[in-house]
Design a protein around this motif. Sequence first.
Motif, mmCIF file in Angstrom:
data_model
loop_
_atom_site.group_PDB
_atom_site.id
_atom_site.type_symbol
_atom_site.label_atom_id
_atom_site.label_comp_id
_atom_site.label_asym_id
_atom_site.label_seq_id
_atom_site.Cartn_x
_atom_site.Cartn_y
_atom_site.Cartn_z
ATOM 1 N N MET A 1 1.618 19.097 -20.613
ATOM 2 C CA MET A 1 1.099 19.148 -21.975
ATOM 3 C C MET A 1 2.080 18.534 -22.973
ATOM 4 O O MET A 1 1.670 17.942 -23.969
ATOM 5 N N ALA A 2 3.379 18.638 -22.701
ATOM 6 C CA ALA A 2 4.385 18.105 -23.611
ATOM 7 C C ALA A 2 4.668 16.629 -23.364
ATOM 8 O O ALA A 2 5.434 16.015 -24.095
ATOM 9 N N SER A 3 4.057 16.035 -22.350
ATOM 10 C CA SER A 3 4.381 14.659 -21.979
ATOM 11 C C SER A 3 3.869 13.620 -22.964
ATOM 12 O O SER A 3 4.372 12.509 -23.005
ATOM 13 N N GLY A 4 2.877 13.968 -23.744
ATOM 14 C CA GLY A 4 2.320 13.009 -24.683
ATOM 15 C C GLY A 4 1.276 12.089 -24.070
ATOM 16 O O GLY A 4 0.818 11.151 -24.713
ATOM 17 N N LEU A 5 0.905 12.336 -22.817
ATOM 18 C CA LEU A 5 -0.124 11.519 -22.177
ATOM 19 C C LEU A 5 -1.460 11.724 -22.869
ATOM 20 O O LEU A 5 -1.780 12.824 -23.317
ATOM 21 N N GLU A 6 -2.222 10.669 -22.953
ATOM 22 C CA GLU A 6 -3.560 10.754 -23.528
ATOM 23 C C GLU A 6 -4.566 10.222 -22.524
ATOM 24 O O GLU A 6 -4.195 9.598 -21.530
ATOM 25 N N ASP A 7 -5.846 10.459 -22.791
ATOM 26 C CA ASP A 7 -6.903 9.957 -21.910
ATOM 27 C C ASP A 7 -6.731 8.460 -21.708
ATOM 28 O O ASP A 7 -6.539 7.716 -22.666
ATOM 29 N N PRO B 1 -4.081 5.890 -14.240
ATOM 30 C CA PRO B 1 -5.185 5.207 -13.561
ATOM 31 C C PRO B 1 -6.137 6.222 -12.931
ATOM 32 O O PRO B 1 -5.753 7.359 -12.640
ATOM 33 N N GLU B 2 -7.374 5.803 -12.716
ATOM 34 C CA GLU B 2 -8.351 6.662 -12.052
ATOM 35 C C GLU B 2 -7.891 6.961 -10.635
ATOM 36 O O GLU B 2 -7.282 6.116 -9.977
ATOM 37 N N ARG B 3 -8.210 8.128 -10.168
ATOM 38 C CA ARG B 3 -7.872 8.529 -8.804
ATOM 39 C C ARG B 3 -8.785 7.812 -7.821
ATOM 40 O O ARG B 3 -9.995 7.740 -8.014
ATOM 41 N N ASN B 4 -8.183 7.267 -6.769
ATOM 42 C CA ASN B 4 -8.941 6.616 -5.708
ATOM 43 C C ASN B 4 -9.502 7.706 -4.804
ATOM 44 O O ASN B 4 -8.768 8.402 -4.120
ATOM 45 N N ARG B 5 -10.791 7.862 -4.773
ATOM 46 C CA ARG B 5 -11.425 8.930 -4.003
ATOM 47 C C ARG B 5 -11.946 8.479 -2.648
ATOM 48 O O ARG B 5 -12.610 9.235 -1.961
#
Length: 80
Positions: free
Chosen positions: A58-64, A68-72
């Motif tokens: 939560m503190a990392s500052g990452l946003e949507d 990258p999308e997860r390879n499923r």
Amino acid sequence: MREIQLKDAKATLSAVVDDVVRGEPVVITRYGEPEAVVVSFAEWKKLSTVPSFGRLLMASGLEDGDLPERNRTSSRKVEF
């Protein structure tokens, strides 16, 4: 880590505190099952200030869209 029954911990609390201050945590058991761990205040303070993985994220500052999308797709074929 030393284990001690609750009744014995009550009777020898000073010795239990002396052990944990010297750096030896003590597991207190009741009816043969571990119920609590006694650690020194310094050890508790150190452990209580370690942030959880969720708080770090939560503190990392990452946003949507920052990751990258997860390879499923399956990485290997599995036969049952």
